[in-house]
Design a protein around this motif. Structure first.
Motif, PDB file in Angstrom:
ATOM      1  N   ALA A   4       0.813  -1.219   0.000  1.00  0.00           N
ATOM      2  CA  ALA A   4       0.000   0.000   0.000  1.00  0.00           C
ATOM      3  C   ALA A   4       0.850   1.274   0.000  1.00  0.00           C
ATOM      4  O   ALA A   4       0.655   2.153  -0.856  1.00  0.00           O
ATOM      5  N   PRO A   5       1.827   1.445   0.922  1.00  0.00           N
ATOM      6  CA  PRO A   5       2.675   2.643   0.847  1.00  0.00           C
ATOM      7  C   PRO A   5       3.486   2.714  -0.443  1.00  0.00           C
ATOM      8  O   PRO A   5       3.667   3.799  -1.009  1.00  0.00           O
ATOM      9  N   ALA A   6       3.959   1.563  -0.914  1.00  0.00           N
ATOM     10  CA  ALA A   6       4.744   1.559  -2.152  1.00  0.00           C
ATOM     11  C   ALA A   6       3.899   2.005  -3.336  1.00  0.00           C
ATOM     12  O   ALA A   6       4.350   2.783  -4.184  1.00  0.00           O
ATOM     13  N   LEU A   7       2.660   1.534  -3.402  1.00  0.00           N
ATOM     14  CA  LEU A   7       1.766   1.929  -4.489  1.00  0.00           C
ATOM     15  C   LEU A   7       1.433   3.416  -4.408  1.00  0.00           C
ATOM     16  O   LEU A   7       1.397   4.115  -5.423  1.00  0.00           O
ATOM     17  N   LEU A   8       1.213   3.903  -3.198  1.00  0.00           N
ATOM     18  CA  LEU A   8       0.878   5.319  -3.016  1.00  0.00           C
ATOM     19  C   LEU A   8       2.047   6.211  -3.432  1.00  0.00           C
ATOM     20  O   LEU A   8       1.855   7.225  -4.112  1.00  0.00           O
ATOM     21  N   LEU A   9       3.266   5.836  -3.043  1.00  0.00           N
ATOM     22  CA  LEU A   9       4.428   6.669  -3.347  1.00  0.00           C
ATOM     23  C   LEU A   9       4.817   6.619  -4.818  1.00  0.00           C
ATOM     24  O   LEU A   9       5.228   7.625  -5.397  1.00  0.00           O
ATOM     25  N   SER A  10       4.682   5.467  -5.444  1.00  0.00           N
ATOM     26  CA  SER A  10       5.139   5.326  -6.822  1.00  0.00           C
ATOM     27  C   SER A  10       4.088   5.740  -7.843  1.00  0.00           C
ATOM     28  O   SER A  10       4.423   6.304  -8.894  1.00  0.00           O
ATOM     29  N   THR A  11       2.820   5.477  -7.553  1.00  0.00           N
ATOM     30  CA  THR A  11       1.756   5.738  -8.525  1.00  0.00           C
ATOM     31  C   THR A  11       0.825   6.856  -8.073  1.00  0.00           C
ATOM     32  O   THR A  11       0.453   7.722  -8.876  1.00  0.00           O
ATOM     33  N   GLY A  12       0.463   6.858  -6.800  1.00  0.00           N
ATOM     34  CA  GLY A  12      -0.475   7.869  -6.316  1.00  0.00           C
ATOM     35  C   GLY A  12       0.055   9.285  -6.435  1.00  0.00           C
ATOM     36  O   GLY A  12      -0.705  10.223  -6.716  1.00  0.00           O
ATOM     37  N   THR A  13       1.363   9.455  -6.237  1.00  0.00           N
ATOM     38  CA  THR A  13       1.925  10.804  -6.322  1.00  0.00           C
ATOM     39  C   THR A  13       1.912  11.365  -7.738  1.00  0.00           C
ATOM     40  O   THR A  13       2.035  12.581  -7.921  1.00  0.00           O
ATOM     41  N   LEU A  14       1.739  10.507  -8.747  1.00  0.00           N
ATOM     42  CA  LEU A  14       1.659  11.006 -10.121  1.00  0.00           C
ATOM     43  C   LEU A  14       0.408  11.856 -10.331  1.00  0.00           C
ATOM     44  O   LEU A  14       0.393  12.759 -11.170  1.00  0.00           O
ATOM     45  N   LEU A  15      -0.647  11.553  -9.577  1.00  0.00           N
ATOM     46  CA  LEU A  15      -1.843  12.397  -9.648  1.00  0.00           C
ATOM     47  C   LEU A  15      -1.526  13.826  -9.216  1.00  0.00           C
ATOM     48  O   LEU A  15      -1.973  14.796  -9.838  1.00  0.00           O
ATOM     49  N   LEU A  16      -0.754  13.947  -8.126  1.00  0.00           N
ATOM     50  CA  LEU A  16      -0.365  15.277  -7.665  1.00  0.00           C
ATOM     51  C   LEU A  16       0.569  15.966  -8.645  1.00  0.00           C
ATOM     52  O   LEU A  16       0.507  17.177  -8.839  1.00  0.00           O
ATOM     53  N   LEU A  17       1.411  15.193  -9.287  1.00  0.00           N
ATOM     54  CA  LEU A  17       2.417  15.784 -10.154  1.00  0.00           C
ATOM     55  C   LEU A  17       1.816  16.328 -11.446  1.00  0.00           C
ATOM     56  O   LEU A  17       2.100  17.472 -11.830  1.00  0.00           O
ATOM     57  N   TYR A  18       1.006  15.526 -12.117  1.00  0.00           N
ATOM     58  CA  TYR A  18       0.541  15.898 -13.448  1.00  0.00           C
ATOM     59  C   TYR A  18      -0.855  16.526 -13.474  1.00  0.00           C
ATOM     60  O   TYR A  18      -1.266  17.057 -14.509  1.00  0.00           O
TER      61      TYR A  18
END
Length: 274
Positions: free
Chosen positions: A130-144
């Motif tokens: 869960a943390p790995a998925l949030l950091l690697s994929t979830g943060t892309l929502l914030l970025l783009y």
């Protein structure tokens, strides 16, 4: 004249210093692998792991040096190609090379126990999907899909922070899904396959939203944004397919002891360093 030479030398160093850092990492890994083979010839260290590490570093060199690096500063398609290399492809080689296991084999027993205790303690949470998925994929929502990308691109430090985030979060995700290094809190294979499936779906949805211009906040021409979305869609699928293959390739069924044959049921399986 001397100032011009100094400025030119500084500019060259500013462009090529990542290569020097990565060359040092390659030398350190190869030295540790050589020591591991000499200290314990029976166990040795598989050369394909060394090759995987060098391949991962080679992809980082490709991403961080010319011609791709200057292109990534001026074209969103170059940025997305850089993102794929740093955050998805290079981590495959680096993590599958089992650098933590190699380090443990070279450390004195007391230091190795300290590192193992750290992995079983404070770092335990990071081994969960869960943390790995949030950091690697979830943060892309914030970025783009927020102004964060535009703000980061305005400052060189922000650009390098993005690179560091892509690499570290990508390595963490690969480690959680199929990494051979110790991960005491890592769940079973079915849970990791579900996590990988969520990552595939999230990347596909974000790429499609980016291509269609839905909620995306990237200050670039439409053709560049759509080109970056295509790279994200197909490049992400290929990287995640390779990660799934790595998970299947490193999975081994648990060998049950004779006294356990009359237990409650069959074992599901485990991962082991090979």
């Amino acid at each position: 004249m001397h100032h011009a030479r100094h400025d030119a030398g500084t500019a060259v160093f500013g462009v090529w210093w990542p290569a020097l850092v990565l060359l040092a990492c390659a030398g350190a890994y190869l030295l540790l692998a050589r020591r591991a083979r000499h200290r314990n010839p029976a166990r040795g260290w598989r050369r394909w792991r060394s090759a995987a590490f060098l391949a991962g570093l080679g992809l980082l060199v490709l991403a961080l040096l010319p011609p791709l690096a200057p292109f990534a500063h001026t074209d969103f398609r170059g940025h997305m190609a850089q993102h794929m290399l740093i955050g998805m492809y290079a981590p495959l080689g680096i993590v599958l090379a089992a650098p933590v296991t190699l380090l443990l084999r070279n450390l004195p027993a007391a230091r190795a126990r300290q590192v193992t205790a750290l992995l079983h303690g404070r770092a335990r949470l990071l081994a969960h999907p869960a943390p790995a998925l949030l950091l690697s994929t979830g943060t892309l929502l914030l970025l783009y899909f927020t102004p964060l990308f535009h703000l980061a691109m305005q400052h060189p430090a922000g650009h390098w922070l993005l690179h560091a985030h892509f690499l570290l979060s990508g390595c963490l995700f690969v480690h959680v899904i199929a990494g051979p290094d110790p991960a005491p809190a890592r769940p079973g294979v079915p849970a990791r396959l579900v996590c990988l499936g969520l990552a595939v779906a999230a990347h596909a949805l974000m790429a499609q939203a980016m291509y269609g211009g839905f909620f995306v906040d990237v200050h670039a021409p439409i053709s560049q944004v759509q080109g970056g979305a295509v790279i994200m869609y197909y490049g992400g699928d290929l990287a995640e397919l390779m990660l799934a293959a790595a998970l299947v390739a490193t999975w081994r069924p648990v060998r049950r002891r004779p006294e356990d044959r009359h237990g409650p049921g069959p074992a599901l399986g485990s991962l082991e360093v090979g």
